[in-house]
Design a protein around this motif. Structure first.
Motif, PDB file in Angstrom:
ATOM      1  N   UNK A   1       0.816  -1.222   0.000  1.00  0.00           N
ATOM      2  CA  UNK A   1       0.000   0.000   0.000  1.00  0.00           C
ATOM      3  C   UNK A   1       0.845   1.266   0.000  1.00  0.00           C
ATOM      4  N   UNK A   2       2.142   1.122   0.276  1.00  0.00           N
ATOM      5  CA  UNK A   2       3.033   2.292   0.283  1.00  0.00           C
ATOM      6  C   UNK A   2       3.971   2.318  -0.924  1.00  0.00           C
ATOM      7  N   UNK A   3       3.683   1.475  -1.913  1.00  0.00           N
ATOM      8  CA  UNK A   3       4.566   1.374  -3.074  1.00  0.00           C
ATOM      9  C   UNK A   3       4.624   2.666  -3.877  1.00  0.00           C
ATOM     10  N   UNK A   4       3.580   3.477  -3.796  1.00  0.00           N
ATOM     11  CA  UNK A   4       3.551   4.720  -4.561  1.00  0.00           C
ATOM     12  C   UNK A   4       3.714   5.954  -3.687  1.00  0.00           C
ATOM     13  N   UNK A   5       4.042   5.762  -2.439  1.00  0.00           N
ATOM     14  CA  UNK A   5       4.228   6.901  -1.539  1.00  0.00           C
ATOM     15  C   UNK A   5       5.422   7.754  -1.953  1.00  0.00           C
ATOM     16  N   UNK A   6       5.341   9.021  -1.618  1.00  0.00           N
ATOM     17  CA  UNK A   6       6.463   9.936  -1.883  1.00  0.00           C
ATOM     18  C   UNK A   6       7.415  10.030  -0.701  1.00  0.00           C
ATOM     19  N   UNK A   7       6.942   9.688   0.490  1.00  0.00           N
ATOM     20  CA  UNK A   7       7.701   9.820   1.734  1.00  0.00           C
ATOM     21  C   UNK A   7       8.204  11.261   1.909  1.00  0.00           C
TER      22      UNK A   7
END
Length: 452
Positions: free
Chosen positions: A195-201
């Protein structure tokens, strides 16, 4: 007033920035956010020691490391002799006041596999707190048990069993210590990682380490590995949040939630690229006291006693949390000699003009004082890289040591005097971190320095 139930979550390596209610835009933490929204969030909660064992010992005793004597993380299998000595812990005090007490998860104040004093029901780590998933080993009331699967749900399961089977005529104290956010950054549920594969952080600053430590175990990895770690870490936070929600839902379902003082906090902070580092105080050697290392997440709720939506900037430590829990239970300690004070009174929109503006922290031969504007770090060993002074208003990222600037001489002297006065009062002979490090040089130089 009826004694409340007390539920404390104290997680390992949870950064103070890693909650939705703390402003993180890509973390989904509805349970932690619920506690903050219906209770209070402490924006300047601190650990007295930026590594696990001393921090946890401060919570359990209400005393500083130089009082209880634990100054670094304990490699328990190889050092079983290091543990809390001649201390009365929080659970013992609550049990004496009529509470039924349970511990589930990480203890790490020495011999975690032994049933610790004060607990009616005790689940602890059996030698190691790893892996996060697989064959996980514990001891339950001194008996070895194994669980195959993810570690956190088993800890929650045992806590829920305690809550269901307890004597309902007595209030309970339930402590839950999850470790998912601790390294290694692996083995967390794939559905959460993905679910965090596309996060920008984007909530994590892109920084390089600019200090001059002799060793940097927490050196920032290359970009691909850094991203992989962040996806795993975010999944770990959310895994823990789900476990918190399960316990809150159980208490809500049986009508006990509003009569429960709920606390969620961490033993110390964590850096995930902040300052160009990973880990906490021992990310560098000599140790660091960056805010991300010493600040902890801290949210609390107690219906009718804590005003919903309270946000407090009061500097508060684990020693204060010790007294806060006891204060909520109506327990006072005769002859208490630690620095802690209950901050329940601050969480009803009250103002305490005598609370003070400073936080204090220590790690081995280094000590720190932090005020809203200044942070002074004093080191006591010849091989150390020197003292540090940061102007937090002008330099909140702590990039420039301004101790050598003549115009700061007066404030440095004032802060040093306050720091010395604090530790003169809150140090027990024979347990002073400076003395212990001098007698046992490897105590703060373990080959696995980045653990804890």
């Amino acid at each position: 007033m009826k004694q409340p139930n007390i539920l404390v979550f104290l997680t390992d390596d949870h950064g103070p920035w890693a909650m939705g209610c703390a402003g993180n835009k890509e973390l989904h933490t509805p349970a932690m956010d619920f506690i903050a929204r219906t209770g209070a969030r402490m924006t300047h909660a601190y650990t007295p020691g930026p590594v696990c064992s001393p921090a946890r010992a401060c919570f359990w005793t209400g005393r500083m490391p130089s009082q209880h004597g634990i100054h670094d993380w304990i490699n328990e299998p190889s050092r079983p002799q290091i543990r809390l000595q001649n201390e009365v812990n929080l659970a013992e005090r609550l049990k004496a006041a009529g509470y039924q007490t349970g511990h589930f998860g990480k203890w790490h104040c020495g011999a975690s596999w032994e049933k610790q004093p004060g607990f009616d029901d005790y689940l602890g780590e059996n030698k190691e707190q790893y892996p996060h998933k697989g064959v996980c080993k514990f001891t339950h009331n001194g008996v070895s048990v194994e669980h195959t699967g993810h570690r956190a749900p088993f800890v929650t399961k045992k806590a829920l069993e305690f809550l269901a089977q307890r004597d309902k005529s007595r209030p309970f104290f339930c402590f839950i210590g999850h470790v998912d956010t601790h390294s290694p950054f692996t083995q967390h549920p794939e559905r959460l990682v993905e679910s965090h594969a596309r996060d920008t952080f984007s909530d994590i600053p892109k920084e390089k380490y600019v200090g001059n430590a002799a060793r940097v175990p927490g050196k920032l990895p290359e970009a691909k590995e850094h991203r992989r770690r962040l996806e795993q870490y975010y999944a770990a936070v959310e895994m823990i949040d789900e476990q918190v929600g399960l316990v809150l839902d159980y208490l809500d379902g049986i009508g006990e939630l509003d009569n429960t003082l709920v606390v969620y906090t961490g033993d110390h902070g964590h850096m995930n690229g902040h300052h160009g580092l990973y880990f906490k105080g021992n990310a560098t050697h000599p140790p660091n006291f960056f805010d991300e290392s010493i600040q902890v997440p801290c949210v609390l709720r107690w219906s009718g006693q804590i005003a919903p939506g309270t946000v407090s900037a009061a500097p508060a430590s684990h020693c204060d949390l010790f007294q806060t829990v006891l204060g909520g239970a109506g327990v006072s300690i005769s002859g208490y000699d630690g620095p802690g004070r209950s901050y329940l009174g601050l969480l009803g929109n009250a103002v305490d003009s005598k609370w003070g503006d400073a936080s204090f922290c220590e790690y081995g031969t280094a000590r720190m004082i932090r005020t809203p504007k200044w942070k002074l770090i004093t080191r006591y060993t010849p091989q150390a890289t020197g003292d540090e002074l940061y102007d937090l208003e002008r330099d909140p990222r702590e990039t420039k040591n301004v101790l050598g600037d003549p115009k700061n001489a007066a404030i440095a002297a004032e802060l040093r005097e306050r720091l010395d006065a604090f530790f003169t009062k809150y140090t027990q002979p024979g347990r002073d971190g400076r003395e212990i490090a001098a007698k046992t040089p490897d105590y703060f130089n373990d080959s696995k320095l980045w653990h804890g």
